[in-house]
Design an enzyme around this catalytic site. Structure first.
Site, PDB file in Angstrom:
ATOM      1  N   SER A 159       0.828  -1.211   0.000  1.00 22.30           N
ATOM      2  CA  SER A 159       0.000   0.000   0.000  1.00 22.30           C
ATOM      3  C   SER A 159       0.859   1.255   0.000  1.00 22.30           C
ATOM      4  O   SER A 159       1.994   1.257   0.479  1.00 22.30           O
ATOM      5  CB  SER A 159      -0.903   0.032   1.234  1.00 22.30           C
ATOM      6  OG  SER A 159      -1.834  -1.012   1.204  1.00 22.30           O
TER       7      SER A 159
HETATM    8  N1  SAH Z   1      -1.166  -4.493   4.292  1.00 23.87           N
HETATM    9  C1  SAH Z   1      -0.418  -4.575   3.050  1.00 23.87           C
HETATM   10  C2  SAH Z   1      -1.318  -4.412   1.847  1.00 23.87           C
HETATM   11  C3  SAH Z   1      -1.742  -5.694   1.338  1.00 23.87           C
HETATM   12  S1  SAH Z   1      -2.748  -5.673  -0.093  1.00 23.87           S
HETATM   13  C4  SAH Z   1       0.681  -3.557   3.031  1.00 23.87           C
HETATM   14  O1  SAH Z   1       1.059  -3.053   4.063  1.00 23.87           O
HETATM   15  O2  SAH Z   1       1.211  -3.263   2.002  1.00 23.87           O
HETATM   16  C5  SAH Z   1      -4.137  -6.601   0.527  1.00 23.87           C
HETATM   17  C6  SAH Z   1      -3.861  -8.009   0.977  1.00 23.87           C
HETATM   18  O3  SAH Z   1      -5.114  -8.587   1.356  1.00 23.87           O
HETATM   19  C7  SAH Z   1      -3.298  -8.929  -0.088  1.00 23.87           C
HETATM   20  O4  SAH Z   1      -2.118  -9.495   0.382  1.00 23.87           O
HETATM   21  C8  SAH Z   1      -4.370  -9.979  -0.288  1.00 23.87           C
HETATM   22  O5  SAH Z   1      -3.862 -11.271  -0.578  1.00 23.87           O
HETATM   23  C9  SAH Z   1      -5.079  -9.961   1.052  1.00 23.87           C
HETATM   24  N2  SAH Z   1      -6.460 -10.498   1.052  1.00 23.87           N
HETATM   25  C10 SAH Z   1      -7.407 -10.382   0.097  1.00 23.87           C
HETATM   26  N3  SAH Z   1      -8.536 -11.007   0.469  1.00 23.87           N
HETATM   27  C11 SAH Z   1      -8.299 -11.545   1.709  1.00 23.87           C
HETATM   28  C12 SAH Z   1      -9.079 -12.314   2.636  1.00 23.87           C
HETATM   29  N4  SAH Z   1     -10.341 -12.683   2.391  1.00 23.87           N
HETATM   30  N5  SAH Z   1      -8.499 -12.680   3.806  1.00 23.87           N
HETATM   31  C13 SAH Z   1      -7.213 -12.298   4.117  1.00 23.87           C
HETATM   32  N6  SAH Z   1      -6.437 -11.578   3.273  1.00 23.87           N
HETATM   33  C14 SAH Z   1      -6.963 -11.206   2.084  1.00 23.87           C
END
Ligand code: SAH
Length: 216
Positions: free
Chosen positions: A65
């Site tokens: 992000s």
């Molecule tokens: N927090 C991260 C951003 C991750 S992007 C950062 O600091 O950069 C969002 C994440 O959510 C992805 O890794 C994706 O695989 C996860 N995700 C999507 N659907 C999900 C679900 N139902 N349960 C858990 N994780 C999920």
């Protein structure tokens, strides 16, 4: 071994100044961003990118992000030391590290095995400890509930009921709601069935996927 040079620190200081200009006010949040090495998620050639305010691909079709988004969500959580925080969407763990810097106890769920495998080993090796869970964020973590705060780091089409149930009365949930673009939404649990909602403008996230969409 991770190197954190004067150059990295300098780039991070500039990022903190930029986030201040963009409206982040919490000194604790700015300090946390100033402490967390973000370049560890980037190849050496992209070190400049690590401290720009941009999202970036991190493998498995996912992104890290934008720092502003991480700071914004963290600020909305109004964290107090030692609170129990549930994070949905561990990804590479950058947001997780920022939460840990805020002095809270983090429980974080990731549904992609590859990312979970990588992050639950890598963060502790940097000295950042949390409870890492491979599973479905829609279900939350009932055995560790209730949580003081819940943060969702992927775009949710609707607010997952299981997560609302796992929030303490008086607790806060920050969740980007929407399909193609998301409205950053803060929910305060006023009573077991009553939530106060405040909206904070548009952001862009990868989608929070439901189990039926995983294709497993
Ligand atoms: N927090 C991260 C951003 C991750 S992007 C950062 O600091 O950069 C969002 C994440 O959510 C992805 O890794 C994706 O695989 C996860 N995700 C999507 N659907 C999900 C679900 N139902 N349960 C858990 N994780 C999920």
């Amino acid at each position: 071994m991770v190197t954190d040079t004067y150059r990295h620190k300098g780039l991070r200081k500039k990022l903190v100044d930029l986030l201040k200009e963009k409206g982040i006010k919490s000194e604790e949040v700015l300090k946390a961003i100033g402490n967390v090495p973000r370049h560890v998620f980037f190849e050496a050639a992209f070190v400049e990118k690590a401290y720009q305010d941009i999202a970036f691909p991190i493998g498995a079709g996912q992104t890290i992000s934008r720092p502003h988004t991480v700071a914004f969500q963290t600020e909305l959580l109004n964290l107090k030391r030692d609170e129990k925080v549930l994070e949905i969407g561990t990804g590479c763990g950058y947001q997780t590290m920022v939460l840990i810097e805020m002095g809270v106890k983090v429980f974080t769920i990731e549904r992609q095995k590859e990312l979970y495998d990588r992050t639950h080993k890598y963060l502790p090796s940097l000295g950042y400890n949390a409870k890492f869970i491979y599973g479905d964020g829609y279900k939350g973590l009932p055995i560790f509930a209730p949580f003081d705060k819940i943060i969702i780091t992927a775009g949710a089409p609707t607010i997952p009921n299981d997560l609302l149930a796992q929030l303490k009365v008086g607790g806060l949930m920050v969740i980007p709601i929407g399909d193609k673009v998301q409205i950053m939404t803060l929910l305060e649990k006023k009573s077991p069935k009553h939530f106060e909602k405040t909206e904070f403008g548009e952001f862009k996230f990868v989608p929070l996927l439901e189990r039926k969409e995983w294709g497993e």
